[in-house]
Scaffold this active site. Structure first.
Site, PDB file in Angstrom:
ATOM      1  CE1 TYR A 147      -5.790  -6.096   6.291  1.00  0.00           C
ATOM      2  CE2 TYR A 147      -5.840  -7.702   8.072  1.00  0.00           C
ATOM      3  CZ  TYR A 147      -5.539  -7.365   6.772  1.00  0.00           C
ATOM      4  OH  TYR A 147      -4.969  -8.305   5.947  1.00  0.00           O
ATOM      5  CE1 TYR A 173      -7.664  -4.936   1.386  1.00  0.00           C
ATOM      6  CE2 TYR A 173      -5.317  -4.591   1.659  1.00  0.00           C
ATOM      7  CZ  TYR A 173      -6.461  -5.311   1.942  1.00  0.00           C
ATOM      8  OH  TYR A 173      -6.407  -6.406   2.776  1.00  0.00           O
TER       9      TYR A 173
END
Lengths: 441, 403
Positions: free
Chosen positions: B357, B307
């Site tokens: 994102y 991430y």
């Protein structure tokens, strides 16, 4: 509205010179010292006479005085009603006939000058309104005069999506039954750290149950206010409500052993380091919000001499293009203390010069220098460059505001006709362009 | 060894109760953009429908839906649009992007225990054209426990995710002598990967380290190019039993391990009050659980989806997950160490810094593609992929295995 202006202007002009409210005090060494200390003007002459640029201070009415009517109040009110609600000073031209001595008690008069417009300006369409003030001594001889001009303008329509950061102040904390003691403490000037009523362990942030012994019995200690910076960030972007960047958020390790987040204030962001000792201060952000904050522990209370420092090196150094008539420049860090101290020393209690929350609410970036101070700084520049010169008049044209947190750099040169041209620049551009006439000797 | 152990996977010796019973059988996504021009619900159902069709199933065969607590599209709203008449399992996972792998963990548990047969996990938002997470929060969340957490921070103008991460990053720089350039190398790698991914927003737009260093401060020590982009879009994955997945359209991405985790004194994004700011304890625990449950070690994964909302936490994740020792991530990523063809290619799709994102869901889809060996930047001979979710918050992770 435009149709009514000529008649009103004519009526005002017909009133001629009218008495201004009385000057509250005589020319006084204590007020002069306050002023020279705040401005940072070390000219020894002012032990005996008043600085000429102080002239307007003698007729300022002070805090809490009922706002006396001015010759232009009716006119300005009419312009307000017509939507020209913005106001900004554009020119101030003072003429000094002689030095004032301690104990002289002045009176002053006001006279309407002119109104011109409507004109298109960078701020919006508006009108220039000019008036004059004249000061007399006890023998009714004129000692000084001033022309003052403001632009009353129609602020541009707000954009459809206003910047929320400019609209509101800093968000207040949510307070619950488990955290109320902390914020009550802040209001009372105490930094409280939760202490378990059973095992005595300290804990921050607080909560209802001790995670170690599971007691529900809570107490608190008052922190010493000393700590060390464990980490920090410098916030640049995006805009945050009620804040002017860049600013520092720190994580402080208190000497009691708990950590706490707060702003590190009182020093430039570039001076902040992990491990630096800090101490607690309480900062009032607006009427509803006070926060526990941190300043470098070694920071002394501001010394009055601080503001006098910073005279730049000789103009003869490597400054490119410095001509023979260039005078030594001065850099003045516009700390909040400087902005506030000078506003109060000039008896100007307008909140935009000392109340950051209110200044921001009115659309300013921060508190900013008042005009009486700008006049004083121009005089200081000349006084430092040419210690024997006596100013006969200072005429300034005002530019962008000089906000707290910025640096004002004053530069100047002698002109061919023996005057001094002074320019004052801040980050956003030119704050002031002034011409100082010197008395022939 | 428990009775539930299955030996379905290649390389992974799954010892957890979940081990290997469920797999990702379908992936779906919208395009990634800065302005989708349509509702978040529409993005969600487009992505879900895509995942169902990719698996070769019909919407009526789906009986479970899982999403993020933060998602604006309820499970029943999605079910209505898809014409799903009976959900036997629905669930939400909290804590921002930390939820991503958690949705798959919940789905896998539901499938493994027979609560549902086919569960779609989804995340869809207009995070650029609508509500932007990077803007300053007003902190007005009511006197909930989360609202009170924010109240120790937001009044100080400490109001953005970048700022909350920067507090850790500053301490990390101080502790290990790392520099802004070390953070920048993460972005350079992600943008290099995105440059050859046609779905990536930054397709064809690699950057240099100099460009990273020239980008403006957002919250010092984070520069603009340390922060992931903001995107509109939706991603969904379909989870079903491994056994069933083998009969469907694509090679299954077997969920060898799935874990969630928190750290001591865990807060939403403010883990400052005890312990070492240069660590991410929640991620360390997720990593431990994943390695233990899968029987794998860091050496056994051929690529990792980490991430990457902010670069510093990619470095700390490499340390927490055991790819390198504490403080040594800066050496690990030097000389392109996390780029394609190097010792550990991280985020071959370009990650959130390069592709989009979508709160980590696009990383899970990439993990499944790498297992299928159909990724646009395919890593050679992929057997196992590690996938992580949002960091700084309670988090989650997956090990996906070819099977």
């Amino acid at each position: 509205m435009h149709d009514r202006l000529p008649a009103l202007a004519e009526a005002l002009a017909a009133e001629g010179e009218v008495a201004a409210p009385p000057c509250p005090d005589p020319v006084d060494p204590a007020m002069i010292r306050n002023w020279t200390q705040a401005i940072g003007d070390g000219n020894p002459l002012y032990a005996g006479v008043a600085p000429p640029a102080m002239i307007q201070v003698w007729s300022m009415q002070g805090l809490g005085a009922r706002k006396a009517g001015s010759v232009v109040d009716g006119l300005l009110g009419l312009l307000d009603e017509a939507g020209c609600t913005g106001v900004v000073a554009t020119n101030c031209e003072q003429t000094y006939d002689r030095y004032l001595r301690h104990g002289e008690h002045l009176r002053s008069t006001l006279r309407f000058g002119s109104i011109t417009g409507p004109k298109r300006t960078a701020l919006g369409e508006g009108y220039f309104v000019t008036w004059h003030q004249t000061w007399y001594d006890e023998r009714d001889e004129r000692v000084a005069g001033m022309l003052f001009r403001v632009l009353k303008f129609r602020p541009p329509e707000r954009a459809a999506a206003p910047n929320p950061a400019a609209e509101v102040g800093p968000p207040a904390p949510m307070i619950g039954p488990d955290t109320r003691f902390f914020w009550d403490g802040v209001r009372e000037g105490e930094l409280r750290v939760q202490k378990c009523g059973a095992c005595g362990r300290l804990r921050h942030p607080p909560g209802p149950m001790c995670p170690h012994c599971h007691a529900l019995d809570r107490d608190h200690v008052v922190a010493s206010g000393r700590g060390e910076l464990h980490s920090y960030v410098v916030h640049h972007h995006p805009p945050v409500p009620g804040r002017t960047g860049p600013y520092v958020v720190g994580l402080v390790e208190l000497e009691e052993g708990v950590r706490m987040v707060g702003n590190v204030i009182g020093c430039p962001p570039g001076d902040v380091r992990i491990g630096m000792p800090v101490r607690l201060v309480f900062e009032r952000l607006d009427d509803g919000l006070t926060l526990p904050q941190w300043i470098p522990a070694d920071r002394e209370p501001p010394d009055e001499d601080d503001e006098v420092e910073g005279a730049a090196p000789d103009a003869s150094d490597e400054h490119g293009g410095a001509g023979p008539d260039d005078l030594p420049s001065i850099e003045i860090p516009l700390t909040p203390t400087f902005v506030i101290a000078t506003a109060l020393a000039t008896r100007d209690f307008t909140p935009v010069h000392h109340d950051v929350a209110l200044a921001r609410a009115q659309g300013a970036k921060d508190i900013f220098l008042n005009i009486l101070t700008t006049m004083g700084l121009v005089q200081r520049f000349v006084s430092e460059a040419l210690p024997d010169a006596e100013p006969a008049g200072i005429a300034v044209r005002l530019g962008v505001p000089a906000y707290a947190g910025d640096t004002l750099t004053l530069t100047g040169r002698l002109t061919d006709d023996g005057a001094v041209e002074v320019r004052g620049a801040v980050a956003r551009g030119e704050h002031v362009v002034a011409t100082v006439r010197l008395r022939d000797r | 060894m428990t009775a539930t152990t299955t030996a379905t996977t290649t390389g992974a010796t799954t010892t957890g109760a979940l081990g290997g019973r469920a797999a990702i059988a379908g992936i779906g996504a919208t395009e990634f953009s800065k302005e989708s021009g349509r509702s978040e619900l529409r993005l969600a159902v487009e992505a879900c429908h895509g995942a169902i069709r990719d698996a070769g199933l019909r919407p009526a065969e789906v009986d479970g839906l899982v999403t993020f607590t933060q998602d604006a599209n309820s499970e029943i709203a999605v079910a209505r649009e898809l014409g799903i008449e009976d959900l036997s399992f629905f669930s939400r996972v909290d804590y921002g992007g930390g939820a991503a792998c958690g949705t798959v963990a919940h789905a896998a548990m539901a499938v493994a225990t027979g609560q549902a047969r086919a569960v779609v996990c989804y995340r869809a938002f207009n995070e650029r054209s609508g509500h932007r997470f990077g803007q300053a929060t007003g902190g007005q969340r009511g006197a909930t426990s989360t609202g009170l957490e924010f109240s120790w921070h937001v009044p100080f103008g400490f109001a953005t995710p970048a700022a909350w991460v920067a507090m850790h990053a500053q301490r990390y720089l101080h502790a290990y002598g790392a520099t802004s350039e070390d953070f920048g190398r993460v972005t350079v790698a992600m943008r290099r990967h995105a440059a050859t991914n046609p779905r990536a927003w930054f397709h064809g737009r690699p950057i240099t380290l100099e460009e990273h260093q020239a980008s403006r401060w957002i919250v010092d020590p984070l520069r603009l190019l340390d922060c992931c982009q903001e995107s509109d879009g939706g991603v969904a994955v379909l989870v079903t039993s491994t056994e069933r997945a083998r009969d469907l359209a694509h090679p299954p991405a077997v969920i060898s391990a799935a874990a969630q985790g928190t750290g001591p004194g865990q807060m939403m994004m403010f883990n400052y009050y005890s312990g070492d700011l240069t660590t991410l304890p929640a991620m360390g625990r997720v990593g431990d659980r994943l390695w233990r449950a899968s029987g794998l070690t860091p050496k056994d994964v051929q690529t990792a989806i980490l991430y990457d909302h902010f670069t510093p936490f990619v470095l700390i994740q490499l340390e927490e997950l055991g790819f390198c020792a504490r403080g040594e991530a800066k050496e690990f990523i030097r000389d392109g160490g996390i780029e394609l063809g190097a010792r550990l290619p991280v985020n071959p799709h370009g990650g959130q810094l390069g592709e989009a994102y979508i709160h980590g869901m696009n990383g899970i889809a990439e993990g499944a593609r790498q297992i299928r060996r159909t990724a646009v930047n395919q890593v050679a001979d992929v057997e196992n992929v590690l996938v992580t979710a949002g960091t700084g918050v309670p988090t989650s992770g997956l090990v996906l295995t070819r099977g």
